[in-house]
Motif scaffolding. Sequence first.
Motif, PDB file in Angstrom:
ATOM      1  N   PHE A  10     -52.313  43.293 -25.847  1.00  0.00           N
ATOM      2  CA  PHE A  10     -51.595  42.389 -26.614  1.00  0.00           C
ATOM      3  C   PHE A  10     -50.037  42.548 -26.296  1.00  0.00           C
ATOM      4  CE2 PHE A  10     -55.730  42.773 -28.842  1.00  0.00           C
ATOM      5  CZ  PHE A  10     -56.188  41.538 -28.557  1.00  0.00           C
ATOM      6  N   SER A  11     -49.757  43.693 -26.173  1.00  0.00           N
ATOM      7  CA  SER A  11     -48.243  44.223 -26.469  1.00  0.00           C
ATOM      8  C   SER A  11     -47.633  44.963 -25.193  1.00  0.00           C
ATOM      9  CB  SER A  11     -47.777  45.002 -27.557  1.00  0.00           C
ATOM     10  OG  SER A  11     -48.527  46.074 -27.868  1.00  0.00           O
ATOM     11  N   SER A  12     -48.530  45.157 -24.135  1.00  0.00           N
ATOM     12  CA  SER A  12     -47.947  45.818 -22.960  1.00  0.00           C
ATOM     13  C   SER A  12     -47.214  45.333 -21.962  1.00  0.00           C
ATOM     14  CB  SER A  12     -49.719  46.347 -22.296  1.00  0.00           C
ATOM     15  OG  SER A  12     -50.320  45.729 -21.902  1.00  0.00           O
ATOM     16  N   GLN A  13     -47.083  43.965 -22.098  1.00  0.00           N
ATOM     17  CA  GLN A  13     -46.327  43.369 -21.164  1.00  0.00           C
ATOM     18  C   GLN A  13     -46.772  43.631 -19.646  1.00  0.00           C
ATOM     19  OE1 GLN A  13     -42.038  43.509 -21.258  1.00  0.00           O
ATOM     20  NE2 GLN A  13     -42.002  43.269 -23.599  1.00  0.00           N
ATOM     21  N   ILE A  14     -48.162  43.318 -19.637  1.00  0.00           N
ATOM     22  CA  ILE A  14     -48.828  43.695 -18.277  1.00  0.00           C
ATOM     23  C   ILE A  14     -48.318  43.002 -17.110  1.00  0.00           C
ATOM     24  CG2 ILE A  14     -50.683  42.447 -18.700  1.00  0.00           C
ATOM     25  CD1 ILE A  14     -50.993  45.765 -17.353  1.00  0.00           C
ATOM     26  N   ASN A  15     -48.090  41.876 -17.038  1.00  0.00           N
ATOM     27  CA  ASN A  15     -47.463  41.310 -16.113  1.00  0.00           C
ATOM     28  C   ASN A  15     -46.043  41.835 -15.557  1.00  0.00           C
ATOM     29  OD1 ASN A  15     -49.727  39.274 -15.344  1.00  0.00           O
ATOM     30  ND2 ASN A  15     -49.047  38.113 -17.424  1.00  0.00           N
ATOM     31  N   ASP A  16     -45.412  42.082 -16.422  1.00  0.00           N
ATOM     32  CA  ASP A  16     -44.061  42.835 -16.120  1.00  0.00           C
ATOM     33  C   ASP A  16     -44.341  44.207 -15.315  1.00  0.00           C
ATOM     34  OD1 ASP A  16     -42.652  40.585 -16.758  1.00  0.00           O
ATOM     35  OD2 ASP A  16     -41.960  41.552 -18.768  1.00  0.00           O
ATOM     36  N   LEU A  17     -45.304  44.859 -15.865  1.00  0.00           N
ATOM     37  CA  LEU A  17     -45.631  46.157 -15.276  1.00  0.00           C
ATOM     38  C   LEU A  17     -46.138  46.028 -14.064  1.00  0.00           C
ATOM     39  CD1 LEU A  17     -45.731  49.244 -15.511  1.00  0.00           C
ATOM     40  CD2 LEU A  17     -48.042  49.004 -16.954  1.00  0.00           C
ATOM     41  N   LEU A  18     -47.165  45.125 -13.834  1.00  0.00           N
ATOM     42  CA  LEU A  18     -47.760  44.984 -12.522  1.00  0.00           C
ATOM     43  C   LEU A  18     -46.550  44.634 -11.662  1.00  0.00           C
ATOM     44  CD1 LEU A  18     -51.114  42.937 -13.455  1.00  0.00           C
ATOM     45  CD2 LEU A  18     -50.654  45.578 -13.081  1.00  0.00           C
ATOM     46  N   HIS A  72     -48.134  57.474 -19.392  1.00  0.00           N
ATOM     47  CA  HIS A  72     -48.387  56.565 -20.632  1.00  0.00           C
ATOM     48  C   HIS A  72     -47.023  55.880 -20.597  1.00  0.00           C
ATOM     49  CE1 HIS A  72     -47.993  55.432 -24.838  1.00  0.00           C
ATOM     50  NE2 HIS A  72     -49.078  54.718 -24.606  1.00  0.00           N
ATOM     51  N   ILE A  73     -47.080  54.510 -20.726  1.00  0.00           N
ATOM     52  CA  ILE A  73     -46.045  53.690 -20.814  1.00  0.00           C
ATOM     53  C   ILE A  73     -45.887  52.691 -21.851  1.00  0.00           C
ATOM     54  CG2 ILE A  73     -46.669  52.285 -18.900  1.00  0.00           C
ATOM     55  CD1 ILE A  73     -43.496  52.445 -18.092  1.00  0.00           C
ATOM     56  N   VAL A  74     -45.275  52.361 -22.622  1.00  0.00           N
ATOM     57  CA  VAL A  74     -45.062  51.362 -23.502  1.00  0.00           C
ATOM     58  C   VAL A  74     -43.925  50.209 -23.105  1.00  0.00           C
ATOM     59  CG1 VAL A  74     -45.789  52.699 -25.514  1.00  0.00           C
ATOM     60  CG2 VAL A  74     -43.480  52.645 -25.148  1.00  0.00           C
ATOM     61  N   SER A  75     -44.172  49.031 -23.821  1.00  0.00           N
ATOM     62  CA  SER A  75     -43.337  47.927 -23.135  1.00  0.00           C
ATOM     63  C   SER A  75     -41.902  48.302 -23.327  1.00  0.00           C
ATOM     64  CB  SER A  75     -43.851  46.658 -23.939  1.00  0.00           C
ATOM     65  OG  SER A  75     -43.804  46.737 -25.377  1.00  0.00           O
ATOM     66  N   GLU A  76     -41.348  48.892 -24.318  1.00  0.00           N
ATOM     67  CA  GLU A  76     -40.035  48.994 -24.494  1.00  0.00           C
ATOM     68  C   GLU A  76     -39.435  49.849 -23.436  1.00  0.00           C
ATOM     69  OE1 GLU A  76     -42.346  49.784 -26.674  1.00  0.00           O
ATOM     70  OE2 GLU A  76     -41.879  48.193 -28.459  1.00  0.00           O
ATOM     71  N   GLU A  77     -40.198  50.723 -22.725  1.00  0.00           N
ATOM     72  CA  GLU A  77     -39.666  51.538 -21.665  1.00  0.00           C
ATOM     73  C   GLU A  77     -39.667  50.904 -20.409  1.00  0.00           C
ATOM     74  OE1 GLU A  77     -41.380  55.884 -22.876  1.00  0.00           O
ATOM     75  OE2 GLU A  77     -42.664  54.509 -22.102  1.00  0.00           O
ATOM     76  N   LEU A  78     -40.196  49.617 -20.299  1.00  0.00           N
ATOM     77  CA  LEU A  78     -40.412  48.848 -18.834  1.00  0.00           C
ATOM     78  C   LEU A  78     -38.800  48.549 -18.468  1.00  0.00           C
ATOM     79  CD1 LEU A  78     -43.317  46.517 -19.155  1.00  0.00           C
ATOM     80  CD2 LEU A  78     -43.125  48.809 -18.074  1.00  0.00           C
ATOM     81  N   PRO A  79     -38.501  49.050 -17.260  1.00  0.00           N
ATOM     82  CA  PRO A  79     -37.203  48.778 -16.597  1.00  0.00           C
ATOM     83  C   PRO A  79     -37.124  47.015 -16.510  1.00  0.00           C
ATOM     84  CG  PRO A  79     -38.440  50.546 -15.471  1.00  0.00           C
ATOM     85  CD  PRO A  79     -39.164  49.952 -16.296  1.00  0.00           C
ATOM     86  N   ASP A  80     -35.647  46.701 -16.522  1.00  0.00           N
ATOM     87  CA  ASP A  80     -35.542  45.243 -16.207  1.00  0.00           C
ATOM     88  C   ASP A  80     -36.142  44.884 -14.735  1.00  0.00           C
ATOM     89  OD1 ASP A  80     -34.470  44.975 -18.522  1.00  0.00           O
ATOM     90  OD2 ASP A  80     -32.144  45.060 -17.810  1.00  0.00           O
ATOM     91  N   LEU A  81     -36.702  43.709 -14.565  1.00  0.00           N
ATOM     92  CA  LEU A  81     -37.332  43.559 -13.159  1.00  0.00           C
ATOM     93  C   LEU A  81     -36.317  43.477 -12.021  1.00  0.00           C
ATOM     94  CD1 LEU A  81     -39.839  40.710 -14.029  1.00  0.00           C
ATOM     95  CD2 LEU A  81     -40.284  43.312 -13.620  1.00  0.00           C
ATOM     96  N   ASP A  82     -34.910  43.536 -12.475  1.00  0.00           N
ATOM     97  CA  ASP A  82     -33.870  43.698 -11.221  1.00  0.00           C
ATOM     98  C   ASP A  82     -33.538  44.888 -11.102  1.00  0.00           C
ATOM     99  OD1 ASP A  82     -32.521  43.765 -13.729  1.00  0.00           O
ATOM    100  OD2 ASP A  82     -30.878  42.227 -13.193  1.00  0.00           O
ATOM    101  N   SER A  83     -34.179  45.984 -11.901  1.00  0.00           N
ATOM    102  CA  SER A  83     -33.718  47.522 -11.542  1.00  0.00           C
ATOM    103  C   SER A  83     -33.879  48.178 -10.187  1.00  0.00           C
ATOM    104  CB  SER A  83     -34.223  48.175 -12.785  1.00  0.00           C
ATOM    105  OG  SER A  83     -33.905  47.920 -14.005  1.00  0.00           O
ATOM    106  N   SER A  84     -33.413  49.150  -9.612  1.00  0.00           N
ATOM    107  CA  SER A  84     -33.682  49.581  -8.663  1.00  0.00           C
ATOM    108  C   SER A  84     -35.147  50.458  -8.647  1.00  0.00           C
ATOM    109  CB  SER A  84     -32.709  50.637  -8.153  1.00  0.00           C
ATOM    110  OG  SER A  84     -32.862  51.845  -9.066  1.00  0.00           O
ATOM    111  N   TYR A 136     -53.836  56.450 -27.888  1.00  0.00           N
ATOM    112  CA  TYR A 136     -53.049  55.366 -28.288  1.00  0.00           C
ATOM    113  C   TYR A 136     -53.302  54.043 -28.623  1.00  0.00           C
ATOM    114  CZ  TYR A 136     -49.788  58.694 -25.973  1.00  0.00           C
ATOM    115  OH  TYR A 136     -48.994  60.002 -25.867  1.00  0.00           O
ATOM    116  N   ARG A 137     -52.558  53.497 -29.214  1.00  0.00           N
ATOM    117  CA  ARG A 137     -52.897  51.861 -29.642  1.00  0.00           C
ATOM    118  C   ARG A 137     -52.291  50.684 -28.793  1.00  0.00           C
ATOM    119  NH1 ARG A 137     -55.032  51.423 -34.786  1.00  0.00           N
ATOM    120  NH2 ARG A 137     -55.328  49.119 -34.287  1.00  0.00           N
ATOM    121  N   GLU A 138     -51.201  51.378 -28.054  1.00  0.00           N
ATOM    122  CA  GLU A 138     -50.244  50.488 -27.522  1.00  0.00           C
ATOM    123  C   GLU A 138     -50.019  51.009 -26.121  1.00  0.00           C
ATOM    124  OE1 GLU A 138     -46.623  50.647 -29.895  1.00  0.00           O
ATOM    125  OE2 GLU A 138     -47.220  48.883 -31.417  1.00  0.00           O
TER     126      GLU A 138
END
Length: 402
Positions: free
Chosen positions: A146-154, A109-121, A189-191
């Motif tokens: 609504f708040s999962s930042q799905i495109n960044d995750l993909l 389970h992952i929330v948007s605040e935990e997503l690494p920067d797209l330039d991370s290793s 979860y809701r997020e």
Amino acid sequence: MADKMQWANALSTRPSLEAAVAEVVEVATSALQAPIDLGIVFISSAFTSEYSRLLPLLKERISIPVLIGCSGGGIIGMDGQKQTQEIEDLPALSLTLAHLPGVQVKPFHIVSEELPDLDSSPNTWEELLGVPTSPTPQFILLAEPFSSQINDLLAGLDFAYPGSVTVGGLASSSQMGGRINLFFNDKVYREGAVGVALSGNVVLETIVAQGCRPIGKPYQIGACDRNIVLELEAQPPLTVLRDILEDLSEDDRELAQNSLFIGVARDEFKQDLEQGDFLIRNLLGVDPKFGAIAIGDRIRPGQRIQFHLRDANTSAEDLEYLLQRYQIQTQSSPAAAGALMFSCLGRGEGLYGKANFDSQLFRQYLPGLPLGGFFCNGEIGPVGNSTFLHGYTSVFAICREQ
């Protein structure tokens, strides 16, 4: 006899959640007859007020080591006669169980605040998900829209796990603004997003039916600005479009008034582009003064695009074409064990005027295969070598051993 991968699905339309849980557990476990490694559950938004009761009721009747799921505005599964059903706007519960020998099953389970920067290793993604890059994992992903930042995750999964396949959908409700839930083992979860990574003796193949057929021919972009196409092979895009429309039948010209889309080719090196090789995006507008067109995606010079049409007939033809192509391409592969279906809320009975169209067409080409799924707020699936969030699409994920 060697231990084989097995899948089972059961669908209940009973209005009582207790009765629905009892029915899907009984039917699915009797069909599987092997240890359970993974469970996937989809619950109709008709049960919105009872979402919190789902996991405790399941736990009373069955032990599932890894369970993910979400709410949906429509639910897909197998009825008592082992026929596919797409239940829209009514109480429904779908439970898929899988026995996956030789497969490592890692939920997250992952929330948007935990997503690494797209330039991370890539190591940052491995540490976050607890999923190694080798052997190459296959991902099933369910996300809050609504708040999962799905495109960044993909984009992050594509970057960190090259060669992996990611499929899934955005949780939904039959009502605008209705409550949405994600299920993860014994938690609700809701997020964010819940998912599972499958590694080892497993192949996840996809059919991404975007519901469109091409018109005209592919054109290379000569000049553009972000999402604005300024030139197609030395011509104004609007001039190219007018020439294409003149060659269409009267019915297709009428269809183009409201159902014209742009396909962006995803493979820069493929010479002969076919249906299914394009990422379908909206045509946002035209500029008659400069002959430019705006599309719902960033583009760059050198990319190839082709105009497309969409309606019920083209959606049906598109899916059948892709099913036929899949059948030919996989005829020498090991038999599939099970499948998942992620379909847009805009398809189903509202598009075709009758229920169960996509799922029953799928079963015509892959008979006997257990199928579960739901109607999504957006569908996740690959086009070319990249994963995208789609609309008006049916994505099928077909699972088999290597």
